[in-house]
Design a protein around this motif. Structure first.
Motif, PDB file in Angstrom:
ATOM      1  N   ARG A 114       1.151   0.477   5.392  1.00  0.00           N
ATOM      2  CA  ARG A 114       1.334  -0.668   5.000  1.00  0.00           C
ATOM      3  C   ARG A 114       2.367  -1.149   5.569  1.00  0.00           C
ATOM      4  O   ARG A 114       3.254  -0.803   4.617  1.00  0.00           O
ATOM      5  N   PRO A 115       2.523  -0.666   7.097  1.00  0.00           N
ATOM      6  CA  PRO A 115       4.023  -1.264   7.826  1.00  0.00           C
ATOM      7  C   PRO A 115       5.040  -1.778   7.604  1.00  0.00           C
ATOM      8  O   PRO A 115       3.812  -3.381   7.610  1.00  0.00           O
ATOM      9  N   LEU A 116       5.846  -1.864   7.518  1.00  0.00           N
ATOM     10  CA  LEU A 116       7.027  -3.214   7.558  1.00  0.00           C
ATOM     11  C   LEU A 116       6.380  -4.029   8.449  1.00  0.00           C
ATOM     12  O   LEU A 116       6.490  -5.164   8.695  1.00  0.00           O
ATOM     13  N   ALA A 117       6.061  -3.556   9.680  1.00  0.00           N
ATOM     14  CA  ALA A 117       5.657  -4.441  10.715  1.00  0.00           C
ATOM     15  C   ALA A 117       4.545  -5.804  10.002  1.00  0.00           C
ATOM     16  O   ALA A 117       4.128  -6.800  10.848  1.00  0.00           O
ATOM     17  N   SER A 118       3.839  -4.747   9.526  1.00  0.00           N
ATOM     18  CA  SER A 118       1.716  -5.172   9.321  1.00  0.00           C
ATOM     19  C   SER A 118       2.360  -6.591   8.617  1.00  0.00           C
ATOM     20  O   SER A 118       1.507  -8.489   8.292  1.00  0.00           O
ATOM     21  N   VAL A 119       3.277  -6.447   7.222  1.00  0.00           N
ATOM     22  CA  VAL A 119       3.872  -7.144   6.576  1.00  0.00           C
ATOM     23  C   VAL A 119       3.924  -8.362   6.768  1.00  0.00           C
ATOM     24  O   VAL A 119       3.661  -9.596   6.135  1.00  0.00           O
ATOM     25  N   GLU A 161      13.523  -1.241   7.892  1.00  0.00           N
ATOM     26  CA  GLU A 161      12.483  -0.520   8.021  1.00  0.00           C
ATOM     27  C   GLU A 161      13.014   0.974   8.773  1.00  0.00           C
ATOM     28  O   GLU A 161      12.737   2.240   8.275  1.00  0.00           O
ATOM     29  N   SER A 162      14.627   1.329   8.778  1.00  0.00           N
ATOM     30  CA  SER A 162      15.419   2.120   9.188  1.00  0.00           C
ATOM     31  C   SER A 162      16.062   2.607   7.592  1.00  0.00           C
ATOM     32  O   SER A 162      16.104   3.893   8.066  1.00  0.00           O
ATOM     33  N   VAL A 163      15.403   2.764   6.954  1.00  0.00           N
ATOM     34  CA  VAL A 163      15.993   2.429   5.418  1.00  0.00           C
ATOM     35  C   VAL A 163      14.684   3.409   4.312  1.00  0.00           C
ATOM     36  O   VAL A 163      15.183   3.403   3.356  1.00  0.00           O
TER      37      VAL A 163
END
Length: 249
Positions: A114-119, A161-163
């Protein structure tokens, strides 16, 4: 909407799902229209995966699909939902919840992501359709246009995303989705797993801690101690608490 042919199913009216839920004895049926089939299939696959781990949850009994939609049939999880526990049980239940969430976050080889980009993309779609539920927002956020809230999320996404600290997350780590033995207060099962997948563990921690505060008026200290992270990054908590209500609609 998929229709069950057996009249012995009793409707379940608690919960916030827009799908129809029924119970018959020790099994539940969750039914949806065609538009919800993909989402319900996701829940089926994740429930089946979790059943093969060390953590308790519902077992998939049957999957029914027709031109009108689909129906997922699962076993009932024993115990009571976290929201139904008396105040006297909260301290011990918080510790059980912390241990269970840590175990979930430690599971290996999860095939779902569930990558942040899709959320964030989901949030953008909900905002675009004007479907944000104001009941899910704080008083401060309700005073703002949802597009402003989304802009804040989009601007901060690269940092988070970086952390990100990736783990197997529930995806909707709210008290109604964790069941407890009313005597021992051990967690007896996890439900509503449609959003389960590898994500930043803070997406779960943000929801769990705010739920303990809002639903139980409790200091989440015992939960965090049992989980193993007594001090949390408030910036990350606030980000996921803002993002989550934008994704329902």
């Amino acid at each position: 909407m998929f229709q069950l042919k057996d009249d012995n199913w009793e409707p379940v009216t608690v919960g916030e799902s827009d799908m129809s839920v029924y119970r018959r004895g020790d099994v539940f049926a969750k039914c949806c229209a065609v538009s919800g089939v993909a989402e319900l299939r996701d829940e089926r696959d994740r429930a089946a995966w979790l059943a093969g781990t060390s953590l308790p949850g519902a077992t998939v009994v049957d999957w029914l699909e027709s031109p009108d939609g689909a129906c997922l049939v699962t076993t009932a999880v024993p115990g009571v939902a976290g929201t139904d526990l008396p105040e006297s049980a909260h301290f011990k239940a918080m510790r059980s919840l912390g241990v269970t969430l840590r175990e979930l976050h430690s599971l290996p080889d999860c095939p779902f992501e569930r990558p942040l980009a899709s959320v964030v993309a989901t949030a953008a779609d909900v905002v675009r359709r004007g479907a944000v539920n104001p009941d899910f927002l704080t008083d401060e956020w309700r005073a703002m246009d949802p597009s402003e809230l989304l802009d804040r999320v989009v601007a901060e996404r690269p940092y988070f995303e970086s952390v990100a600290d990736l783990a197997v997350c529930h995806g909707d780590a709210c008290l109604p989705n964790f069941f407890f033995d009313p005597e021992t207060l051990e967690v007896t099962g996890l439900i509503d797993l449609g959003r389960l997948g590898v994500a930043d563990r803070y997406s779960d921690l943000a929801l769990a801690t705010i739920q303990l505060s809002d639903e139980w008026s409790a200091d989440p200290g015992p939960f965090l101690s049992a989980y193993g992270v007594p001090d949390l990054d408030q910036r990350r908590l606030e980000f996921y608490r803002l993002l989550d209500p934008l994704t329902w609609g």
